[in-house]
Design an enzyme around this catalytic site. Sequence first.
Site, short mmCIF file in Angstrom:
data_model
loop_
_atom_site.label_atom_id
_atom_site.label_comp_id
_atom_site.label_asym_id
_atom_site.label_seq_id
_atom_site.Cartn_x
_atom_site.Cartn_y
_atom_site.Cartn_z
N GLY A 155 0.84 -1.19 0.00
CA GLY A 155 0.00 0.00 0.00
C GLY A 155 0.88 1.23 0.00
O GLY A 155 2.02 1.22 0.48
N GLY A 156 0.35 2.36 -0.56
CA GLY A 156 1.13 3.58 -0.57
C GLY A 156 2.44 3.37 -1.32
O GLY A 156 2.48 2.89 -2.45
N ASP A 157 3.55 3.76 -0.69
CA ASP A 157 4.87 3.56 -1.30
C ASP A 157 5.64 2.47 -0.58
O ASP A 157 6.87 2.49 -0.53
CB ASP A 157 5.66 4.88 -1.29
CG ASP A 157 5.84 5.45 0.12
OD1 ASP A 157 5.25 4.88 1.07
OD2 ASP A 157 6.59 6.42 0.27
N GLU A 158 4.94 1.49 -0.02
CA GLU A 158 5.57 0.38 0.69
C GLU A 158 5.52 -0.89 -0.16
O GLU A 158 4.45 -1.30 -0.62
CB GLU A 158 4.88 0.13 2.02
CG GLU A 158 5.06 1.26 3.03
CD GLU A 158 4.38 0.96 4.36
OE1 GLU A 158 4.70 1.64 5.34
OE2 GLU A 158 3.55 0.04 4.41
#
Length: 542
Positions: A457-460
């Site tokens: 999720g996101g930049d992970e």
Amino acid sequence: MSIRFRHSLVFRIGLVGLFLVALGTGMRLAMSLPFLQSQILELASAQQLSIASYAAADIDGRINRRLQLIGTLAHNFARHQPQSQDAVSEWVRERQELNSVFNSGLLVVRPDGKGLLGEYPVVPKRAGLDFSQTDWFRDAVRGTLPVVGKPYRGRADGDPIVVMAAAARDQRGQLLAVIAGVSVITAPGFLDPLLTSRIGDSGGFLLISPRDNLFVFSSDPSMILKPTPPAGVNLLHDRAMAGFRGSGVTVNAKGVEELSAMASVPATGWFVVARLPTAEALRPVDSLRDFFLRNSVLNVAVVLGLMFWLLPRMLRPLREAAKAMHRMADGRNELKPLPAGRPDEVGEMVAGFNFLLEKLQRNEASLRESEGRLAYMAHHDVLTGLPNRVMFEDRLAQALARAERSKQQMAVLFCDLDGFKPVNDEHGHAVGDLVLQQVAERLSDGRRRADTVARLGGDEFVILLPDLDDARSAAAIVAQQCIASIQQPIDLDGRSIRVCVSIGVALYPQAGDSGSQLLSCADAAMYRAKQAGKGRYVFLDE
């Protein structure tokens, strides 16, 4: 013979048609709108519950990580037992700087609760406070596991805080101190995503502690640490306080009807409420009703006109057949079969059936295709096409089972982009999505078929390297490759964008024997990499 118009079949069918059109319009308004309203509420309820469950799981994960850390620190303190106050202060400073998840500091409370043996960072007036009567101190002293205290406003600075504590005991069970981590509820890095998140135009979140009858957190900052309404004011709230988890419609304290969904935070006994005004959820139904009312008169007039124009033409073969039969009955024409002229009803029925069958087959194929897309979306990230958290956890469990049988090693690399937020802020989310797609391709490039690259999720992102003989060496090589690849400029429409990545590495079996332990340890190591200067990788044991 002639038939008067008012006795004709055209006139009677026209009147019946007018009545049916008017009746159908009224019944559609009376029946379809409530049905549509119930369907939209059902869909919105499922969406609200999904949002609440996701938020609750995120909060539960944040709290569990902090409880695990505070338990580890208590065990570590008991093992080292710093002898002087300076040694305690230095011990606290080192641990807080190493992993500063408690944004208001780390405390070492005296065994009697009257004052502190050490704290970091130092907050004026806090060292002289009496903690012996606080619930978190008493619970930590009585038990053996880390505890979460009742949220309250700090006596030193008045900020809304929550304390997590664990008792540090020597081998004889003697209490040495209570290790406590203090988190400001509204500070970045803890529960602030709920404060900034909105559902629709005016919806939001609540985080409630039923044990303390307290609003722990809210999208409305004025409600933070305010008491919950008394029993009888809000029936759905009363059910939630008694343990109900799900969704329903209720009226809030301001008299606004809301669609609310509740999901538990197991680590604390709290629960999250995702709420949205029903008027906002049902806005499409109101628009549809207005559209029906504005156009119903015009529809009736058009349908009635078409019916009186079409019916005489549709019944012309019947009239001509009747005239021919009269002439044959009078003896003016010879008896002979009437010409068909055009395909009869049977032919039309067969053609209609064939058309319907073809339509159903097309719909079935479309349904299978939709089910395949839904199955793919359930296990893959929509933006990058990488496996999502669900598929990653499944593959991690399989890899752990294989590693346990074959006695091989494995590694989990937790990757978090550095400098990605400025890309979104400067170039917009569309460019940010393209950057994430490029990052996904670069992380996947060169990986083995057995490896898994997933987006959480996101930049992970996270990389699973199973079936290794020398996990440390292999993980270091992959981490170096990923860092070097991500650091290369990303060219998008003439713009050169640069980001880097911080990577935390956890090895099996050194970091644990469960997927959650490996992922949590890799996450902690990634934060160490960021604290060490970003754009690098760190093993958990370094």
